[in-house]
Design a protein around this motif. Sequence first.
Motif, PDB file in Angstrom:
ATOM      1  N   ALA A 232       0.844  -1.196   0.000  1.00 28.86           N
ATOM      2  CA  ALA A 232       0.000   0.000   0.000  1.00 28.86           C
ATOM      3  C   ALA A 232       0.876   1.241   0.000  1.00 28.86           C
ATOM      4  O   ALA A 232       1.798   1.363   0.814  1.00 28.86           O
ATOM      5  CB  ALA A 232      -0.918   0.004   1.219  1.00 28.86           C
ATOM      6  N   VAL A 233       0.581   2.159  -0.925  1.00 30.16           N
ATOM      7  CA  VAL A 233       1.379   3.378  -1.083  1.00 30.16           C
ATOM      8  C   VAL A 233       0.552   4.571  -0.619  1.00 30.16           C
ATOM      9  O   VAL A 233      -0.562   4.799  -1.104  1.00 30.16           O
ATOM     10  CB  VAL A 233       1.809   3.574  -2.554  1.00 30.16           C
ATOM     11  CG1 VAL A 233       2.664   4.829  -2.694  1.00 30.16           C
ATOM     12  CG2 VAL A 233       2.570   2.346  -3.051  1.00 30.16           C
ATOM     13  N   PHE A 234       1.105   5.342   0.337  1.00 24.46           N
ATOM     14  CA  PHE A 234       0.409   6.483   0.907  1.00 24.46           C
ATOM     15  C   PHE A 234       1.126   7.785   0.559  1.00 24.46           C
ATOM     16  O   PHE A 234       2.357   7.848   0.569  1.00 24.46           O
ATOM     17  CB  PHE A 234       0.332   6.365   2.433  1.00 24.46           C
ATOM     18  CG  PHE A 234      -0.500   5.215   2.926  1.00 24.46           C
ATOM     19  CD1 PHE A 234      -1.827   5.390   3.266  1.00 24.46           C
ATOM     20  CD2 PHE A 234       0.058   3.941   3.048  1.00 24.46           C
ATOM     21  CE1 PHE A 234      -2.595   4.338   3.721  1.00 24.46           C
ATOM     22  CE2 PHE A 234      -0.701   2.877   3.508  1.00 24.46           C
ATOM     23  CZ  PHE A 234      -2.031   3.070   3.845  1.00 24.46           C
ATOM     24  N   ALA A 235       0.336   8.823   0.271  1.00 25.83           N
ATOM     25  CA  ALA A 235       0.868  10.172   0.066  1.00 25.83           C
ATOM     26  C   ALA A 235       0.165  11.087   1.059  1.00 25.83           C
ATOM     27  O   ALA A 235      -1.063  11.224   1.014  1.00 25.83           O
ATOM     28  CB  ALA A 235       0.621  10.638  -1.363  1.00 25.83           C
ATOM     29  N   ALA A 236       0.943  11.689   1.958  1.00 26.97           N
ATOM     30  CA  ALA A 236       0.382  12.589   2.980  1.00 26.97           C
ATOM     31  C   ALA A 236      -0.746  11.906   3.758  1.00 26.97           C
ATOM     32  O   ALA A 236      -1.851  12.455   3.911  1.00 26.97           O
ATOM     33  CB  ALA A 236      -0.110  13.877   2.337  1.00 26.97           C
ATOM     34  N   ASP A 237      -0.490  10.685   4.223  1.00 26.75           N
ATOM     35  CA  ASP A 237      -1.435   9.901   5.032  1.00 26.75           C
ATOM     36  C   ASP A 237      -2.693   9.484   4.276  1.00 26.75           C
ATOM     37  O   ASP A 237      -3.642   8.979   4.878  1.00 26.75           O
ATOM     38  CB  ASP A 237      -1.853  10.672   6.290  1.00 26.75           C
ATOM     39  CG  ASP A 237      -0.682  10.941   7.223  1.00 26.75           C
ATOM     40  OD1 ASP A 237       0.220  10.089   7.275  1.00 26.75           O
ATOM     41  OD2 ASP A 237      -0.665  12.008   7.871  1.00 26.75           O
ATOM     42  N   THR A 238      -2.708   9.681   2.968  1.00 27.88           N
ATOM     43  CA  THR A 238      -3.849   9.268   2.150  1.00 27.88           C
ATOM     44  C   THR A 238      -3.437   8.122   1.233  1.00 27.88           C
ATOM     45  O   THR A 238      -2.398   8.211   0.561  1.00 27.88           O
ATOM     46  CB  THR A 238      -4.363  10.444   1.301  1.00 27.88           C
ATOM     47  OG1 THR A 238      -4.758  11.517   2.168  1.00 27.88           O
ATOM     48  CG2 THR A 238      -5.557  10.017   0.461  1.00 27.88           C
ATOM     49  N   LEU A 239      -4.241   7.055   1.202  1.00 28.84           N
ATOM     50  CA  LEU A 239      -3.919   5.913   0.360  1.00 28.84           C
ATOM     51  C   LEU A 239      -3.935   6.330  -1.105  1.00 28.84           C
ATOM     52  O   LEU A 239      -4.944   6.826  -1.612  1.00 28.84           O
ATOM     53  CB  LEU A 239      -4.906   4.783   0.595  1.00 28.84           C
ATOM     54  CG  LEU A 239      -4.687   3.506  -0.233  1.00 28.84           C
ATOM     55  CD1 LEU A 239      -3.351   2.866   0.110  1.00 28.84           C
ATOM     56  CD2 LEU A 239      -5.828   2.509  -0.001  1.00 28.84           C
ATOM     57  N   ASN A 240      -2.822   6.119  -1.793  1.00 29.64           N
ATOM     58  CA  ASN A 240      -2.708   6.475  -3.205  1.00 29.64           C
ATOM     59  C   ASN A 240      -3.058   5.307  -4.097  1.00 29.64           C
ATOM     60  O   ASN A 240      -3.860   5.435  -5.022  1.00 29.64           O
ATOM     61  CB  ASN A 240      -1.288   6.983  -3.502  1.00 29.64           C
ATOM     62  CG  ASN A 240      -1.102   7.400  -4.940  1.00 29.64           C
ATOM     63  OD1 ASN A 240      -0.991   6.564  -5.834  1.00 29.64           O
ATOM     64  ND2 ASN A 240      -1.062   8.704  -5.183  1.00 29.64           N
ATOM     65  N   THR A 241      -2.469   4.154  -3.826  1.00 30.01           N
ATOM     66  CA  THR A 241      -2.728   2.961  -4.629  1.00 30.01           C
ATOM     67  C   THR A 241      -2.224   1.726  -3.886  1.00 30.01           C
ATOM     68  O   THR A 241      -1.471   1.842  -2.909  1.00 30.01           O
ATOM     69  CB  THR A 241      -2.041   3.060  -6.005  1.00 30.01           C
ATOM     70  OG1 THR A 241      -2.446   1.954  -6.824  1.00 30.01           O
ATOM     71  CG2 THR A 241      -0.531   3.025  -5.871  1.00 30.01           C
ATOM     72  N   THR A 242      -2.649   0.563  -4.340  1.00 35.71           N
ATOM     73  CA  THR A 242      -2.152  -0.698  -3.787  1.00 35.71           C
ATOM     74  C   THR A 242      -1.805  -1.643  -4.918  1.00 35.71           C
ATOM     75  O   THR A 242      -2.313  -1.522  -6.029  1.00 35.71           O
ATOM     76  CB  THR A 242      -3.207  -1.381  -2.886  1.00 35.71           C
ATOM     77  OG1 THR A 242      -4.374  -1.654  -3.667  1.00 35.71           O
ATOM     78  CG2 THR A 242      -3.561  -0.506  -1.698  1.00 35.71           C
TER      79      THR A 242
END
Length: 296
Positions: A232-242
């Motif tokens: 799981a990839v997060f940007a600024a504590d928001t899930l971006n993609t998995t």
Amino acid sequence: MKIKLFTIALFVVTVLVSCTDNDDKNSDYGRLSVNLTDAPFPHDLVAEANVTIFKIDARYKGEMDINSEVEDNSDASMTKEDKSSFVVLMEDEMEVNLLELTNGVTKNLVDLDVPVGIYDLVRVYVKGVNVVLTDGSTFDLKVPSGEQTGIKIFIKPGLVVEGGLSADLLLDFDVSKSFVAKGEGSTFENITGFNFKPVIKACNMSTAGTLSGKVTTLQEEVAVGLEGAQVAVFAADTLNTTTFTDADGKYMVMGLMAGSYDVEVELSTYQKESVTDIEIVAGNTTSQDFILVAGE
């Protein structure tokens, strides 16, 4: 005399080369490449997710200043009078099993010269959509308007095609969100069909980067790849993609905008691992491996 003739010849060659280079840079056309990939999902019951793409076109916004912002206009019916028109990129039928396009595997859909300028919308026309389960069952799916008007995919920011240069666009077809099972969905008997709700993300690869690596565990001090681990990839504590690791434990996430990301890796019976502040650089691949420890 020979020296003068040689000097003149050299001058002529230099002028011709300079003109050729200048023509390339100021060309009215640039190369556009469009590739298709799929964000993988761990569905043990599904063997194939097939679509037939028979046309692709792109909305041309004209020759704008590349430093200017492209307006976010969701009206795809603009005409030439509005300084916009659609350029047909492909009109050949192409059958694709989306489940084969994971972890860095892509399918080239378009590779041709197009007028220079900014393109902010792509329409993908599909038909022949079906899902094949691992027991051989096949479900044909209805295409909601995609066959008539195309699936609209906005490019933000707009893709700039410059004279004599190449531009790369990646279309990420999210199978897990696009093919929604009807019924319970946990066994063959409970699946009564699928709804097709296409979710496709467009990414300008000149402003994006790639994250790749391997997820392993140590068995008798030997690294063994783990299949099916969720990355799981997060940007600024928001899930971006998995994404999910393949049979060798490898994973790849393409089309990440340049910047800093946090990544978490999970797999049942193993402890979660995470790494913060992974830097993604436009046009480059960042490598990040993970070693999971078996849970108690």
